[in-house]
Design a protein around this motif. Structure first.
Motif, PDB file in Angstrom:
ATOM      1  N   THR A   9       0.790  -1.236   0.000  1.00 52.51           N
ATOM      2  CA  THR A   9       0.000   0.000   0.000  1.00 52.51           C
ATOM      3  C   THR A   9       0.823   1.288   0.000  1.00 52.51           C
ATOM      4  O   THR A   9       0.268   2.369  -0.182  1.00 52.51           O
ATOM      5  CB  THR A   9      -0.931   0.035   1.236  1.00 52.51           C
ATOM      6  OG1 THR A   9      -0.143  -0.060   2.432  1.00 52.51           O
ATOM      7  CG2 THR A   9      -1.929  -1.107   1.187  1.00 52.51           C
ATOM      8  N   LEU A  10       2.124   1.205   0.200  1.00 49.63           N
ATOM      9  CA  LEU A  10       2.937   2.417   0.251  1.00 49.63           C
ATOM     10  C   LEU A  10       2.859   3.152  -1.092  1.00 49.63           C
ATOM     11  O   LEU A  10       3.074   2.554  -2.144  1.00 49.63           O
ATOM     12  CB  LEU A  10       4.382   2.040   0.568  1.00 49.63           C
ATOM     13  CG  LEU A  10       5.349   3.199   0.851  1.00 49.63           C
ATOM     14  CD1 LEU A  10       6.390   2.760   1.869  1.00 49.63           C
ATOM     15  CD2 LEU A  10       6.060   3.655  -0.428  1.00 49.63           C
ATOM     16  N   PRO A  11       2.561   4.444  -1.101  1.00 53.37           N
ATOM     17  CA  PRO A  11       2.444   5.182  -2.364  1.00 53.37           C
ATOM     18  C   PRO A  11       3.772   5.265  -3.108  1.00 53.37           C
ATOM     19  O   PRO A  11       4.801   5.615  -2.527  1.00 53.37           O
ATOM     20  CB  PRO A  11       1.980   6.581  -1.916  1.00 53.37           C
ATOM     21  CG  PRO A  11       1.368   6.384  -0.564  1.00 53.37           C
ATOM     22  CD  PRO A  11       2.174   5.276   0.060  1.00 53.37           C
ATOM     23  N   ILE A  12       3.738   4.934  -4.398  1.00 58.52           N
ATOM     24  CA  ILE A  12       4.920   4.975  -5.249  1.00 58.52           C
ATOM     25  C   ILE A  12       4.616   5.809  -6.481  1.00 58.52           C
ATOM     26  O   ILE A  12       3.594   5.598  -7.149  1.00 58.52           O
ATOM     27  CB  ILE A  12       5.352   3.570  -5.687  1.00 58.52           C
ATOM     28  CG1 ILE A  12       5.674   2.683  -4.471  1.00 58.52           C
ATOM     29  CG2 ILE A  12       6.561   3.645  -6.616  1.00 58.52           C
ATOM     30  CD1 ILE A  12       5.953   1.229  -4.832  1.00 58.52           C
ATOM     31  N   ILE A  13       5.499   6.760  -6.784  1.00 62.31           N
ATOM     32  CA  ILE A  13       5.372   7.587  -7.983  1.00 62.31           C
ATOM     33  C   ILE A  13       6.596   7.376  -8.858  1.00 62.31           C
ATOM     34  O   ILE A  13       7.722   7.475  -8.379  1.00 62.31           O
ATOM     35  CB  ILE A  13       5.270   9.085  -7.626  1.00 62.31           C
ATOM     36  CG1 ILE A  13       4.027   9.375  -6.782  1.00 62.31           C
ATOM     37  CG2 ILE A  13       5.246   9.941  -8.894  1.00 62.31           C
ATOM     38  CD1 ILE A  13       3.958  10.823  -6.291  1.00 62.31           C
TER      39      ILE A  13
END
Length: 228
Positions: A75-79
């Motif tokens: 779930t960690l946001p990655i861009i």
């Protein structure tokens, strides 16, 4: 203070982003290669990661790093923030679990807005609530409070963006959601092809548990709907 890690091998670009993000109140750490970033992630996860694709002598090092990071946290946001703007690279990045894919010509205010949107969504997981919000449709079960989706009692590991897209479709089965509707629900601003890539990846995740899964229907010229 939210911690952001940016992995970018061009020093001037990396330091510019670090400076801007720090001015907006974030704790920022930068790395210029995949092995160092990988070691840092395994030691302590940030609250959000920004990754370039080409890292030093690894032409696709960012893709490899994204896969490793996604394995550490679903779930960690990655861009992805990269100069590579082909549809192929965009689709690859999203299939590997990134929540967003931006090119380096994006304006700094737009980048900051996209980061803030991802943080708003991920923070919902930490908000205590007494009201249990569940959606149950046949083999599908969604716990909105915990941001968890189950299919046939199996936990489907979705990114934050993917979760909100599934939630938007499933909360009103049979109702068509346009691509713009899905962007609003997921609080992202992307083009149609990126939404399509997310939907394909979501379907694939459900099909890991049920190869006959066909509940996300394409309504050509209109969008998508959750079928009964």
């Amino acid at each position: 203070m939210k911690k952001i890690v940016i992995v970018e091998d061009e020093k001037a670009i990396r330091e510019n982003y670090i400076d801007v993000l720090k001015k907006h109140g974030y704790d920022v750490q930068g790395y210029d290669n995949r092995p160092d970033a990988q070691a840092a992630f395994e030691s302590e996860l940030p609250d959000l990661a920004i990754i370039d694709i080409g890292l030093q002598d690894e032409i696709d090092g960012g893709f490899t790093l994204c896969q490793s990071l996604r394995a550490l946290s679903p779930t960690l946001p990655i861009i992805f923030l990269t100069a590579r703007d082909s549809d192929f690279d965009t689709v690859c990045g999203l299939r590997m679990g990134a929540d967003d894919y931006l090119t380096k010509d994006v304006s700094l205010p737009h980048l900051i807005a996209r980061i803030a949107a991802l943080f708003r969504r991920s923070d919902l997981m930490l908000q205590p609530t007494e009201k249990v919000e569940l959606i149950q449709h046949g083999d599908l079960s969604i716990d909105k409070n915990k941001m968890q989706v189950f299919w046939q009692q199996h936990l489907v590991e979705l990114t934050v963006t993917e979760f909100w897209m599934v939630y938007a479709l499933a909360k009103r089965p049979g109702h068509v959601k346009s691509r713009h509707d899905l962007m609003d629900e997921a609080q992202v601003v992307v083009d149609d092809s990126t939404i399509t890539s997310h939907i394909k990846r979501i379907r694939k995740k459900f099909m890991q548990f049920d190869n006959k899964f066909d509940c996300i229907n394409t309504v050509y010229g209109m969008g998508y709907r959750w079928g009964a």
